[in-house]
Design an enzyme around this catalytic site. Sequence first.
Site, PDB file in Angstrom:
ATOM      1  CB  SER A 264      48.647  45.075   2.512  1.00  0.00           C
ATOM      2  OG  SER A 264      48.327  46.055   1.563  1.00  0.00           O
ATOM      3  CE  LYS A 265      47.396  37.966  -0.022  1.00  0.00           C
ATOM      4  NZ  LYS A 265      46.536  36.815   0.047  1.00  0.00           N
ATOM      5  NE  ARG A 266      43.420  45.863   0.721  1.00  0.00           N
ATOM      6  CZ  ARG A 266      43.645  46.343   1.927  1.00  0.00           C
ATOM      7  NH1 ARG A 266      43.736  47.631   2.121  1.00  0.00           N
ATOM      8  NH2 ARG A 266      43.757  45.539   2.961  1.00  0.00           N
ATOM      9  CG  ASP A 267      50.950  48.184   0.514  1.00  0.00           C
ATOM     10  OD1 ASP A 267      50.220  49.170   0.650  1.00  0.00           O
ATOM     11  OD2 ASP A 267      51.413  47.533   1.466  1.00  0.00           O
ATOM     12  CB  VAL A 275      52.205  41.841  -3.732  1.00  0.00           C
ATOM     13  CG1 VAL A 275      52.609  43.243  -3.368  1.00  0.00           C
ATOM     14  CG2 VAL A 275      50.750  41.772  -4.079  1.00  0.00           C
TER      15      VAL A 275
END
Length: 508
Positions: A264-267, A275
Amino acid sequence: MESNVRVRFAPSPTGPLHIGGVRTALYNYLFAKKNNGTFVLRIEDTDQTRYVANAEQYIIDALNWCNIPYDEGINKNEKLGPYRQSERKHLYKKYADILLEKGWAYYAFDTSEQLDAHRKEHEEEGKTFIYNWHNREKGRLVNSLVLSDEVVQEKINSGENYVIRFKSPQDETLKMVDEIRGKITIDTNTLDDKILFKSDGMPTYHLANIVDDHLMEISHVIRGEEWLPSMALHVLLYRAFDWQAPKFAHLPLILKPVGKGKLSKRDGDKLGFPVFPLAYTNEKTNEVSRGYKEDGYFSETVVNMLAFLGWNPGTEKELFSLEELIQEFDLKRVSKSGAKFNPDKTKWFQQQYMQQKDNTELTTLYTAILAKKGITKDVNYVQKVVAVIKERAVFVSDFWELSHFFFQTPTEYDAKASKKNWKEGTSELMRELNSIIDDIEGFSSENTEKIIKEWISSKEIGFGKVMQPLRLSLVGKLAGPHLFDIIAMIGKEETIHRIENAIEKLSQ
Ligand code: GLU
């Protein structure tokens, strides 16, 4: 010669392009180039509520940075344009009407409250509400399958909100082929009658997507796995229009480096890697997301790393230029299962590309960094430094840390190393060394090494007694490349100056 292979990358401009999107674009690009085909960029901006103004330019910039530009699209060979769906709005109604006429679509007037009530009722009985053959003609849903033509016309004329739904077939086993996954069969009874068009004049993704793929003569649809559930509807739509369907290939998901699930974008923020290909500033919040480019990665690194997220050449070879990827790329070698994202592997690729990079190009990049520090040096000198340090660098931004001593006299000395290596007698020894150095003629790395080492041997003392303080004097710490290479580079005068400086600062 151009073939009739035509692929498209069709992002929705809802924000910056995630690396998963870049991978989809890359595979489309590779497939197009391998087959002498055309790579089209289409912007799917029908959902105005999620539209982000700077996203389109970001997408174009990202493709250009990766060296995978589109052949046809906005402002480029616009022969089947326009390429923004918002500029094609006028086109879609006609196609919804064709389906209505053919009996493949129908008007539905159910309000969202009514639909919610149906859903709730079903849930209470432990069932799931699907708007399809199960219930569309039973009289409880308000649509043109049960209402008379007059009533339908009246409702439309009075401005009542409607949608046009696809009439999915009953009791059919739909056989489809995905270029990556092989044969897929779907029981059409499980499909719901998806909305194709709304009374506000806007098509939904499904209608716009297949009408455009048809009008843009797309031969292969290569896209992410999240669109696999839409494939049956799309195949049925092509059939309903009597159009030849393109071939479909659904790419595997990109998974988190650790744990389960989609990357995910948050990872990226959580695990400390970008990312996004390019840094991105959110227009509303001003929040900045990191990008590979700004973090110092070469585009070759990103392209090679992304190519391997779901594809492999079937050999041990891992380093591929874009040209080589075009040669080798084959949808048959794309895997069905998810590909784990590996930030360490990305760094490894970067290190490999650093070694391969042309020193002249690196010199230009480093010269710009040096200029910002107010340092101007002869290009040949900078190039020599680059050649010496690059094997230890991953990013160009590592260069300064690895080479500042080629440009500046140390101002500080590592305290621990100084304490350990600058002992009583060291200053005298270093003064003596300075007079030896002063007498050296021919200040090459080899020559200074030979003379200094002979002098140390003649004194019958350990090499470390001289070499460590000498390294401290020249570098400020016990690190860096071959000492005599540094000496030869900075020259006699500067070497003597640095030794004098160290004597002054480190004498006890
Ligand atoms: N607009 C869709 C997206 O954002 C395109 C899906 C497709 O390629 O059909 O991914």
